[in-house]
Structures are given as C-alpha cells and as structure tokens.
Design a protein around this motif. Sequence first.
Motif, PDB file in Angstrom:
ATOM      1  N   GLY A   1      39.463  -3.095  -0.807  1.00 26.13           N
ATOM      2  CA  GLY A   1      38.931  -2.794   0.525  1.00 26.13           C
ATOM      3  C   GLY A   1      39.316  -1.392   0.971  1.00 26.13           C
ATOM      4  N   PHE A   2      40.557  -1.012   0.713  1.00 29.20           N
ATOM      5  CA  PHE A   2      41.017   0.329   1.078  1.00 29.20           C
ATOM      6  C   PHE A   2      40.240   1.382   0.308  1.00 29.20           C
ATOM      7  CE2 PHE A   2      43.833   3.918   0.055  1.00 29.20           C
ATOM      8  CZ  PHE A   2      44.010   4.425   1.327  1.00 29.20           C
ATOM      9  N   LYS A   3      40.042   1.164  -0.986  1.00 29.96           N
ATOM     10  CA  LYS A   3      39.298   2.137  -1.798  1.00 29.96           C
ATOM     11  C   LYS A   3      37.862   2.273  -1.316  1.00 29.96           C
ATOM     12  CE  LYS A   3      42.004   1.989  -6.031  1.00 29.96           C
ATOM     13  NZ  LYS A   3      42.043   1.633  -7.448  1.00 29.96           N
ATOM     14  N   ASN A   4      37.256   1.152  -0.920  1.00 32.24           N
ATOM     15  CA  ASN A   4      35.883   1.214  -0.401  1.00 32.24           C
ATOM     16  C   ASN A   4      35.823   2.031   0.881  1.00 32.24           C
ATOM     17  OD1 ASN A   4      34.883  -0.309  -2.501  1.00 32.24           O
ATOM     18  ND2 ASN A   4      35.032  -2.241  -1.404  1.00 32.24           N
ATOM     19  N   LYS A   5      36.781   1.795   1.786  1.00 36.01           N
ATOM     20  CA  LYS A   5      36.810   2.567   3.030  1.00 36.01           C
ATOM     21  C   LYS A   5      37.076   4.033   2.745  1.00 36.01           C
ATOM     22  CE  LYS A   5      38.185  -1.038   6.247  1.00 36.01           C
ATOM     23  NZ  LYS A   5      39.177  -1.497   7.212  1.00 36.01           N
TER      24      LYS A   5
ATOM     25  N   ILE B   1      34.701   7.246   3.668  1.00 35.12           N
ATOM     26  CA  ILE B   1      35.152   8.370   4.491  1.00 35.12           C
ATOM     27  C   ILE B   1      35.131   9.662   3.695  1.00 35.12           C
ATOM     28  CG2 ILE B   1      37.139   9.347   5.689  1.00 35.12           C
ATOM     29  CD1 ILE B   1      37.860   6.468   6.534  1.00 35.12           C
ATOM     30  N   MET B   2      35.707   9.624   2.502  1.00 31.15           N
ATOM     31  CA  MET B   2      35.780  10.836   1.697  1.00 31.15           C
ATOM     32  C   MET B   2      34.399  11.263   1.225  1.00 31.15           C
ATOM     33  SD  MET B   2      38.828  11.736   1.864  1.00 31.15           S
ATOM     34  CE  MET B   2      39.101  12.956   0.598  1.00 31.15           C
ATOM     35  N   GLY B   3      33.495  10.306   1.038  1.00 33.11           N
ATOM     36  CA  GLY B   3      32.136  10.655   0.636  1.00 33.11           C
ATOM     37  C   GLY B   3      31.466  11.504   1.703  1.00 33.11           C
ATOM     38  N   SER B   4      31.622  11.127   2.976  1.00 26.18           N
ATOM     39  CA  SER B   4      31.021  11.916   4.043  1.00 26.18           C
ATOM     40  C   SER B   4      31.717  13.265   4.170  1.00 26.18           C
ATOM     41  CB  SER B   4      31.081  11.149   5.369  1.00 26.18           C
ATOM     42  OG  SER B   4      32.423  10.924   5.759  1.00 26.18           O
TER      43      SER B   4
END
Length: 116
Positions: free
Chosen positions: A54-58, A62-65
């Motif tokens: 879940g943390f990696k998905n979040k 965030i990092m993708g944007s």
Amino acid sequence: MTSQSHGIHHLIQAEKKAKEKLDEAKKRKARRLKQAKDEALAEVENYRQMRENGFKNKQTGIMGSQGKFSLEVDEQTKNKIQTINSDFNQNKESVLKQLIDMACGIKAEIHGNYRG
C-alpha cells in the motif's frame, strides 16, 4: 512385606506413568507454542507485506506526479536556453559593433570645470 513391596512397586510404576504423561504434555505444549509463534509470525509478515505494498502504491502515485512536473520543468528549461541562445546569436554582431563604436569613438574634450 511382599504386599508392601508390591504396593511400592505399583506406586513407582504409577509415578513413572505420570511423569511420562507430564513430559508428553510439556512436549505437546511446546509444539503448540512453537506452532502458534510460527502462525503469528506468518500473520505479521503478511500484514507487513500488505502495508508495504500500500505504501509503495501511494509513493508511486505521488512520485509519479512529481516526475511529471520534473519533466515539464526540464522541457521549459531547455526551451528557455534555446531562446536565449537564439537571441544571443541574433544580437551578437550589433552589440559588438556598439561596443567598438563606443570605445573607438571617444571625442577628446576639455571638461567644463577646467580653468586654464
């Protein structure tokens, strides 16, 4: 005396059986505790893995944007550098001519405050 020794012998055998039963119960308890510990560790590992995913998905969201913004800033910077370089190349000759004219076109004059 034989009845006493027979009774003692019977008590000793009963004590041995009780001790064997206690030892077996202790072993079963130890096995069950070990099994419960292993189950708890597996459950904790599953929970940790779920939370980490879940943390990696979040973080990816965030990092993708942020990565997208970084790419936009890089593109804008490249465009500005290209604009500055083209302006420099267009105006280089006229600026050099102005500097040479200013340096070579000095008129010698006497200052107005000079009393000679």
